[in-house]
Write a protein that holds these residues in place. Structure first.
Motif, PDB file in Angstrom:
ATOM      1  N   LEU A  37       4.167  -7.970 -11.761  1.00  0.00           N
ATOM      2  CA  LEU A  37       5.173  -7.389 -10.871  1.00  0.00           C
ATOM      3  C   LEU A  37       6.253  -8.422 -10.554  1.00  0.00           C
ATOM      4  O   LEU A  37       6.015  -9.627 -10.607  1.00  0.00           O
ATOM      5  CB  LEU A  37       4.536  -6.937  -9.559  1.00  0.00           C
ATOM      6  N   SER A  38       7.430  -7.942 -10.177  1.00  0.00           N
ATOM      7  CA  SER A  38       8.474  -8.846  -9.697  1.00  0.00           C
ATOM      8  C   SER A  38       8.082  -9.369  -8.319  1.00  0.00           C
ATOM      9  O   SER A  38       7.187  -8.828  -7.661  1.00  0.00           O
ATOM     10  CB  SER A  38       9.809  -8.107  -9.613  1.00  0.00           C
ATOM     11  N   SER A  39       8.757 -10.409  -7.859  1.00  0.00           N
ATOM     12  CA  SER A  39       8.453 -10.950  -6.536  1.00  0.00           C
ATOM     13  C   SER A  39       8.712  -9.909  -5.453  1.00  0.00           C
ATOM     14  O   SER A  39       7.971  -9.818  -4.463  1.00  0.00           O
ATOM     15  CB  SER A  39       9.275 -12.215  -6.273  1.00  0.00           C
ATOM     16  N   GLU A  40       9.759  -9.092  -5.633  1.00  0.00           N
ATOM     17  CA  GLU A  40      10.051  -8.041  -4.659  1.00  0.00           C
ATOM     18  C   GLU A  40       8.939  -7.006  -4.637  1.00  0.00           C
ATOM     19  O   GLU A  40       8.521  -6.542  -3.567  1.00  0.00           O
ATOM     20  CB  GLU A  40      11.382  -7.365  -4.997  1.00  0.00           C
ATOM     21  N   GLN A  41       8.451  -6.621  -5.807  1.00  0.00           N
ATOM     22  CA  GLN A  41       7.368  -5.644  -5.874  1.00  0.00           C
ATOM     23  C   GLN A  41       6.092  -6.184  -5.241  1.00  0.00           C
ATOM     24  O   GLN A  41       5.361  -5.445  -4.580  1.00  0.00           O
ATOM     25  CB  GLN A  41       7.113  -5.237  -7.323  1.00  0.00           C
ATOM     26  N   ARG A  42       5.839  -7.484  -5.403  1.00  0.00           N
ATOM     27  CA  ARG A  42       4.655  -8.071  -4.764  1.00  0.00           C
ATOM     28  C   ARG A  42       4.813  -8.094  -3.249  1.00  0.00           C
ATOM     29  O   ARG A  42       3.834  -7.953  -2.513  1.00  0.00           O
ATOM     30  CB  ARG A  42       4.383  -9.475  -5.313  1.00  0.00           C
ATOM     31  N   ASP A  43       6.045  -8.264  -2.772  1.00  0.00           N
ATOM     32  CA  ASP A  43       6.281  -8.169  -1.333  1.00  0.00           C
ATOM     33  C   ASP A  43       5.946  -6.764  -0.825  1.00  0.00           C
ATOM     34  O   ASP A  43       5.322  -6.596   0.227  1.00  0.00           O
ATOM     35  CB  ASP A  43       7.741  -8.494  -1.004  1.00  0.00           C
ATOM     36  N   TRP A  44       6.366  -5.748  -1.572  1.00  0.00           N
ATOM     37  CA  TRP A  44       6.069  -4.379  -1.173  1.00  0.00           C
ATOM     38  C   TRP A  44       4.573  -4.084  -1.294  1.00  0.00           C
ATOM     39  O   TRP A  44       4.027  -3.268  -0.537  1.00  0.00           O
ATOM     40  CB  TRP A  44       6.883  -3.385  -2.003  1.00  0.00           C
ATOM     41  N   LEU A  45       3.898  -4.741  -2.222  1.00  0.00           N
ATOM     42  CA  LEU A  45       2.450  -4.589  -2.338  1.00  0.00           C
ATOM     43  C   LEU A  45       1.760  -5.105  -1.072  1.00  0.00           C
ATOM     44  O   LEU A  45       0.823  -4.488  -0.558  1.00  0.00           O
ATOM     45  CB  LEU A  45       1.947  -5.349  -3.573  1.00  0.00           C
ATOM     46  N   LEU A  46       2.242  -6.236  -0.554  1.00  0.00           N
ATOM     47  CA  LEU A  46       1.715  -6.756   0.704  1.00  0.00           C
ATOM     48  C   LEU A  46       1.974  -5.773   1.845  1.00  0.00           C
ATOM     49  O   LEU A  46       1.134  -5.580   2.729  1.00  0.00           O
ATOM     50  CB  LEU A  46       2.353  -8.101   1.029  1.00  0.00           C
ATOM     51  N   PHE A  47       3.151  -5.162   1.820  1.00  0.00           N
ATOM     52  CA  PHE A  47       3.489  -4.177   2.839  1.00  0.00           C
ATOM     53  C   PHE A  47       2.505  -3.009   2.768  1.00  0.00           C
ATOM     54  O   PHE A  47       2.013  -2.520   3.799  1.00  0.00           O
ATOM     55  CB  PHE A  47       4.919  -3.686   2.634  1.00  0.00           C
ATOM     56  N   ALA A  48       2.213  -2.569   1.549  1.00  0.00           N
ATOM     57  CA  ALA A  48       1.251  -1.474   1.372  1.00  0.00           C
ATOM     58  C   ALA A  48      -0.104  -1.856   1.951  1.00  0.00           C
ATOM     59  O   ALA A  48      -0.757  -1.059   2.634  1.00  0.00           O
ATOM     60  CB  ALA A  48       1.122  -1.122  -0.109  1.00  0.00           C
ATOM     61  N   GLY A  49      -0.528  -3.097   1.685  1.00  0.00           N
ATOM     62  CA  GLY A  49      -1.806  -3.555   2.213  1.00  0.00           C
ATOM     63  C   GLY A  49      -1.836  -3.563   3.724  1.00  0.00           C
ATOM     64  O   GLY A  49      -2.850  -3.225   4.350  1.00  0.00           O
ATOM     65  N   ALA A  50      -0.702  -3.929   4.330  1.00  0.00           N
ATOM     66  CA  ALA A  50      -0.633  -3.963   5.795  1.00  0.00           C
ATOM     67  C   ALA A  50      -0.753  -2.570   6.403  1.00  0.00           C
ATOM     68  O   ALA A  50      -1.196  -2.415   7.550  1.00  0.00           O
ATOM     69  CB  ALA A  50       0.685  -4.605   6.235  1.00  0.00           C
ATOM     70  N   LEU A  51      -0.380  -1.543   5.636  1.00  0.00           N
ATOM     71  CA  LEU A  51      -0.408  -0.178   6.151  1.00  0.00           C
ATOM     72  C   LEU A  51      -1.734   0.530   5.918  1.00  0.00           C
ATOM     73  O   LEU A  51      -1.939   1.643   6.412  1.00  0.00           O
ATOM     74  CB  LEU A  51       0.718   0.640   5.512  1.00  0.00           C
TER      75      LEU A  51
END
Length: 294
Positions: free
Chosen positions: A125-139
Protein backbone atom coordinates in the motif's frame (compact mmCIF):
# COMPACT_ATOMS: atom_id res chain seq x y z
CA UNK A 1 -24.72 19.77 30.63
CA UNK A 2 -23.38 16.46 29.31
CA UNK A 3 -19.70 16.53 28.52
CA UNK A 4 -17.70 13.90 26.71
CA UNK A 5 -14.44 15.18 28.20
CA UNK A 6 -13.73 17.20 31.33
CA UNK A 7 -10.13 17.95 32.25
CA UNK A 8 -10.14 19.93 35.47
CA UNK A 9 -7.19 21.88 36.88
CA UNK A 10 -4.79 19.40 35.30
CA UNK A 11 -1.05 19.81 35.50
CA UNK A 12 1.80 18.02 33.73
CA UNK A 13 5.01 18.14 35.83
CA UNK A 14 5.85 21.82 36.49
CA UNK A 15 3.78 23.25 33.62
CA UNK A 16 0.77 25.55 34.16
CA UNK A 17 -2.53 23.95 35.13
CA UNK A 18 -5.22 23.88 32.43
CA UNK A 19 -8.90 23.04 31.95
CA UNK A 20 -10.66 21.57 28.94
CA UNK A 21 -14.31 20.63 28.36
CA UNK A 22 -15.98 19.23 25.26
CA UNK A 23 -19.65 18.39 24.72
CA UNK A 24 -20.75 14.98 23.50
CA UNK A 25 -20.75 14.38 19.72
CA UNK A 26 -18.79 17.59 19.11
CA UNK A 27 -15.59 18.00 17.14
CA UNK A 28 -12.84 20.11 18.69
CA UNK A 29 -9.65 21.39 17.12
CA UNK A 30 -6.67 22.08 19.36
CA UNK A 31 -4.38 24.50 17.49
CA UNK A 32 -0.87 24.03 18.85
CA UNK A 33 1.95 25.53 16.74
CA UNK A 34 4.58 23.78 18.86
CA UNK A 35 2.70 20.45 18.70
CA UNK A 36 3.58 19.66 22.30
CA UNK A 37 0.72 20.40 24.69
CA UNK A 38 -1.91 19.05 22.27
CA UNK A 39 -0.04 15.76 21.92
CA UNK A 40 0.13 15.55 25.72
CA UNK A 41 -3.63 16.02 26.02
CA UNK A 42 -4.36 13.32 23.44
CA UNK A 43 -1.95 10.90 25.11
CA UNK A 44 -3.48 11.72 28.49
CA UNK A 45 -6.96 10.83 27.24
CA UNK A 46 -5.57 7.72 25.55
CA UNK A 47 -4.08 6.59 28.85
CA UNK A 48 -0.48 6.78 27.62
CA UNK A 49 0.67 9.62 29.86
CA UNK A 50 -0.54 10.97 33.19
CA UNK A 51 -1.05 14.27 35.00
CA UNK A 52 0.62 15.16 38.26
CA UNK A 53 -2.54 16.71 39.66
CA UNK A 54 -6.10 17.43 38.61
CA UNK A 55 -8.93 15.25 37.35
CA UNK A 56 -9.98 13.71 34.04
CA UNK A 57 -13.55 12.59 33.35
CA UNK A 58 -14.73 10.89 30.15
CA UNK A 59 -18.51 10.72 29.68
CA UNK A 60 -18.90 11.46 33.37
CA UNK A 61 -16.67 8.58 34.47
CA UNK A 62 -13.08 8.23 35.55
CA UNK A 63 -10.82 7.75 32.55
CA UNK A 64 -9.94 4.16 33.45
CA UNK A 65 -13.59 3.12 33.26
CA UNK A 66 -13.98 4.39 29.68
CA UNK A 67 -10.59 3.62 28.19
CA UNK A 68 -11.93 0.81 26.00
CA UNK A 69 -14.24 3.30 24.29
CA UNK A 70 -11.41 5.62 23.26
CA UNK A 71 -9.38 5.36 20.04
CA UNK A 72 -6.14 7.27 19.45
CA UNK A 73 -4.42 7.94 16.11
CA UNK A 74 -0.87 9.24 16.75
CA UNK A 75 1.01 11.26 14.15
CA UNK A 76 4.16 9.17 13.82
CA UNK A 77 2.88 5.58 13.93
CA UNK A 78 3.28 3.34 10.87
CA UNK A 79 1.92 -0.09 10.10
CA UNK A 80 3.83 -2.80 8.19
CA UNK A 81 2.83 -6.36 7.40
CA UNK A 82 3.47 -9.03 4.79
CA UNK A 83 -0.12 -10.18 5.19
CA UNK A 84 -3.20 -8.87 3.46
CA UNK A 85 -5.11 -5.76 4.47
CA UNK A 86 -8.20 -7.80 5.32
CA UNK A 87 -6.29 -10.34 7.39
CA UNK A 88 -4.54 -7.65 9.41
CA UNK A 89 -7.81 -5.90 10.25
CA UNK A 90 -9.41 -9.24 11.08
CA UNK A 91 -6.54 -10.03 13.46
CA UNK A 92 -7.06 -6.67 15.18
CA UNK A 93 -10.79 -7.43 15.43
CA UNK A 94 -10.00 -10.79 17.09
CA UNK A 95 -7.74 -9.07 19.62
CA UNK A 96 -10.68 -6.81 20.46
CA UNK A 97 -12.85 -9.96 20.77
CA UNK A 98 -15.43 -8.66 18.32
CA UNK A 99 -18.30 -11.05 17.59
CA UNK A 100 -17.76 -11.18 13.82
CA UNK A 101 -14.19 -10.18 12.85
CA UNK A 102 -14.84 -10.73 9.14
CA UNK A 103 -17.88 -8.46 9.06
CA UNK A 104 -16.26 -5.85 11.29
CA UNK A 105 -13.17 -5.75 9.06
CA UNK A 106 -15.27 -5.35 5.90
CA UNK A 107 -17.30 -2.51 7.43
CA UNK A 108 -14.38 -0.36 8.57
CA UNK A 109 -12.43 -0.92 5.34
CA UNK A 110 -15.44 0.26 3.34
CA UNK A 111 -15.79 3.24 5.67
CA UNK A 112 -12.28 4.47 4.79
CA UNK A 113 -12.56 3.46 1.10
CA UNK A 114 -10.10 0.57 1.37
CA UNK A 115 -12.58 -2.19 0.52
CA UNK A 116 -11.11 -2.58 -2.97
CA UNK A 117 -7.63 -3.06 -1.45
CA UNK A 118 -8.71 -5.74 1.06
CA UNK A 119 -6.73 -8.52 -0.61
CA UNK A 120 -3.57 -6.47 -1.19
CA UNK A 121 -0.43 -6.92 0.89
CA UNK A 122 -0.16 -4.21 3.53
CA UNK A 123 3.45 -3.40 2.62
CA UNK A 124 2.35 -2.80 -0.99
CA UNK A 125 0.00 0.00 0.00
CA UNK A 126 1.01 3.64 -0.36
CA UNK A 127 1.88 5.55 2.81
CA UNK A 128 -1.48 7.35 2.57
CA UNK A 129 -3.34 4.06 2.28
CA UNK A 130 -1.50 2.71 5.33
CA UNK A 131 -2.58 5.82 7.23
CA UNK A 132 -6.19 5.07 6.31
CA UNK A 133 -5.65 1.45 7.35
CA UNK A 134 -4.70 2.71 10.81
CA UNK A 135 -7.83 4.84 10.79
CA UNK A 136 -9.89 1.75 9.97
CA UNK A 137 -8.28 -0.08 12.88
CA UNK A 138 -9.13 2.77 15.24
CA UNK A 139 -12.80 2.49 14.24
CA UNK A 140 -13.06 -1.27 14.79
CA UNK A 141 -14.31 -1.06 18.36
CA UNK A 142 -16.84 1.70 17.55
CA UNK A 143 -15.18 4.28 19.81
CA UNK A 144 -17.19 6.96 21.57
CA UNK A 145 -14.16 9.28 21.69
CA UNK A 146 -11.74 9.57 18.77
CA UNK A 147 -8.39 11.32 19.23
CA UNK A 148 -6.39 12.32 16.14
CA UNK A 149 -2.95 13.89 15.90
CA UNK A 150 -3.42 15.22 12.37
CA UNK A 151 -0.66 14.94 9.76
CA UNK A 152 -1.51 18.26 8.11
CA UNK A 153 1.74 18.71 6.22
CA UNK A 154 1.53 15.33 4.52
CA UNK A 155 -2.15 15.20 3.49
CA UNK A 156 -3.14 16.35 0.01
CA UNK A 157 -6.41 18.02 -0.94
CA UNK A 158 -8.20 14.79 -1.91
CA UNK A 159 -7.37 13.09 1.37
CA UNK A 160 -8.27 16.18 3.40
CA UNK A 161 -11.72 16.22 1.81
CA UNK A 162 -12.02 12.50 2.52
CA UNK A 163 -11.09 13.13 6.16
CA UNK A 164 -13.67 15.91 6.42
CA UNK A 165 -16.42 13.68 5.05
CA UNK A 166 -15.51 10.81 7.35
CA UNK A 167 -15.30 12.92 10.50
CA UNK A 168 -18.62 14.59 9.69
CA UNK A 169 -20.21 11.18 9.17
CA UNK A 170 -18.83 9.79 12.43
CA UNK A 171 -20.01 12.83 14.38
CA UNK A 172 -23.48 13.15 12.86
CA UNK A 173 -24.46 9.50 12.33
CA UNK A 174 -22.55 7.70 15.08
CA UNK A 175 -22.41 10.53 17.68
CA UNK A 176 -18.65 10.10 18.04
CA UNK A 177 -16.87 12.86 19.96
CA UNK A 178 -13.70 13.88 18.13
CA UNK A 179 -10.60 15.83 19.16
CA UNK A 180 -8.07 16.73 16.47
CA UNK A 181 -4.68 18.27 17.25
CA UNK A 182 -3.35 20.56 14.51
CA UNK A 183 -0.39 22.92 14.22
CA UNK A 184 -2.30 25.55 12.21
CA UNK A 185 -5.81 26.27 11.03
CA UNK A 186 -6.94 24.50 7.86
CA UNK A 187 -10.04 22.96 6.29
CA UNK A 188 -10.97 21.20 9.52
CA UNK A 189 -11.88 24.58 11.03
CA UNK A 190 -14.99 24.60 8.85
CA UNK A 191 -16.20 21.38 10.46
CA UNK A 192 -15.19 22.06 14.07
CA UNK A 193 -17.74 22.84 16.76
CA UNK A 194 -15.08 24.27 19.05
CA UNK A 195 -11.54 25.53 18.45
CA UNK A 196 -8.89 25.96 21.12
CA UNK A 197 -5.52 27.67 20.87
CA UNK A 198 -2.60 26.52 23.01
CA UNK A 199 -0.87 29.50 24.60
CA UNK A 200 1.60 29.36 27.48
CA UNK A 201 0.40 25.85 28.26
CA UNK A 202 -3.26 26.89 28.49
CA UNK A 203 -6.18 26.28 26.14
CA UNK A 204 -7.86 29.45 24.87
CA UNK A 205 -11.22 29.11 23.06
CA UNK A 206 -11.42 30.84 19.68
CA UNK A 207 -14.71 32.36 18.60
CA UNK A 208 -15.92 30.26 15.68
CA UNK A 209 -17.69 33.18 13.99
CA UNK A 210 -14.32 34.77 13.24
CA UNK A 211 -13.67 31.98 10.77
CA UNK A 212 -16.47 33.36 8.64
CA UNK A 213 -14.97 36.84 8.53
CA UNK A 214 -11.45 36.17 7.31
CA UNK A 215 -9.68 36.50 4.00
CA UNK A 216 -6.85 34.25 2.91
CA UNK A 217 -4.35 34.38 0.08
CA UNK A 218 -3.30 31.12 -1.50
CA UNK A 219 -0.88 30.22 -4.27
CA UNK A 220 -2.42 27.74 -6.70
CA UNK A 221 -0.07 25.52 -8.70
CA UNK A 222 -2.00 24.29 -11.73
CA UNK A 223 -1.40 22.64 -15.09
CA UNK A 224 -3.37 25.26 -17.04
CA UNK A 225 -3.30 28.80 -15.58
CA UNK A 226 -5.46 30.16 -18.41
CA UNK A 227 -8.21 27.67 -17.67
CA UNK A 228 -7.83 28.32 -13.93
CA UNK A 229 -8.23 32.07 -14.54
CA UNK A 230 -11.49 31.49 -16.40
CA UNK A 231 -12.82 29.31 -13.56
CA UNK A 232 -11.81 31.85 -10.90
CA UNK A 233 -13.37 34.72 -12.86
CA UNK A 234 -16.62 32.77 -13.20
CA UNK A 235 -16.63 32.18 -9.44
CA UNK A 236 -15.86 35.90 -8.85
CA UNK A 237 -12.68 35.08 -6.93
CA UNK A 238 -9.98 37.81 -7.09
CA UNK A 239 -6.69 36.48 -8.47
CA UNK A 240 -3.48 37.38 -10.25
CA UNK A 241 -1.12 35.28 -12.34
CA UNK A 242 2.10 34.89 -10.33
CA UNK A 243 4.10 32.48 -12.50
CA UNK A 244 4.07 30.24 -15.54
CA UNK A 245 2.06 27.60 -13.65
CA UNK A 246 0.72 29.48 -10.65
CA UNK A 247 -1.87 32.04 -9.58
CA UNK A 248 -2.53 33.88 -6.33
CA UNK A 249 -6.14 34.05 -5.21
CA UNK A 250 -7.86 35.86 -2.35
CA UNK A 251 -10.67 33.83 -0.83
CA UNK A 252 -12.86 33.78 2.24
CA UNK A 253 -12.31 30.07 2.77
CA UNK A 254 -9.09 28.75 1.25
CA UNK A 255 -10.31 25.16 1.11
CA UNK A 256 -13.24 26.01 -1.18
CA UNK A 257 -11.16 27.41 -4.04
CA UNK A 258 -9.50 24.01 -4.45
CA UNK A 259 -12.84 22.33 -5.04
CA UNK A 260 -13.97 25.09 -7.40
CA UNK A 261 -10.89 24.59 -9.59
CA UNK A 262 -11.14 20.82 -9.62
CA UNK A 263 -14.85 20.90 -10.47
CA UNK A 264 -13.97 23.39 -13.22
CA UNK A 265 -11.69 20.84 -14.86
CA UNK A 266 -8.38 22.30 -13.65
CA UNK A 267 -5.66 19.92 -12.49
CA UNK A 268 -4.55 21.33 -9.15
CA UNK A 269 -1.05 20.27 -8.10
CA UNK A 270 -0.85 22.26 -4.87
CA UNK A 271 -2.62 24.95 -2.85
CA UNK A 272 -0.16 26.85 -0.67
CA UNK A 273 -1.41 29.28 2.01
CA UNK A 274 0.34 32.65 1.75
CA UNK A 275 -1.60 34.84 4.16
CA UNK A 276 -4.46 34.15 6.53
CA UNK A 277 -6.08 36.89 8.60
CA UNK A 278 -7.22 34.53 11.33
CA UNK A 279 -3.86 32.79 11.50
CA UNK A 280 -2.22 36.22 11.90
CA UNK A 281 -4.58 36.99 14.76
CA UNK A 282 -3.76 33.63 16.32
CA UNK A 283 -0.05 34.40 16.04
CA UNK A 284 -0.60 37.86 17.54
CA UNK A 285 -2.38 36.29 20.48
CA UNK A 286 0.45 33.81 20.91
CA UNK A 287 2.94 36.67 21.08
CA UNK A 288 0.78 38.92 23.31
CA UNK A 289 0.00 38.78 26.99
CA UNK A 290 -3.78 38.48 26.89
CA UNK A 291 -5.79 35.33 27.39
CA UNK A 292 -9.05 36.53 25.86
CA UNK A 293 -11.19 34.88 23.24
CA UNK A 294 -10.53 35.89 19.63
Amino acid sequence: MDYAVEIINARFADEPAFDFKLKKANLALIVDPEERRSAGILMLLAGITFIRSGRVLVFGHELEEKRQRIAYLPQDFEVHSTGSVKDLIKDWAKVLKLADPEQSAAEVLDLVDLGAQAELIVNDLSSEQRDWLLFAGALLASPELLLINHRQKFMDYRNKKKLLRLLDKLRSLSAVTIIVAVSSLDELAELADEIFLVKAGRLIPLAKQNLLQTKSKVELIVDNPARAAIVLEAAKIPYRVSGSSSLEAEVEEAWEVNQILIEGGVKLHASIPLENDLQRRVEALLEGEGHGVL
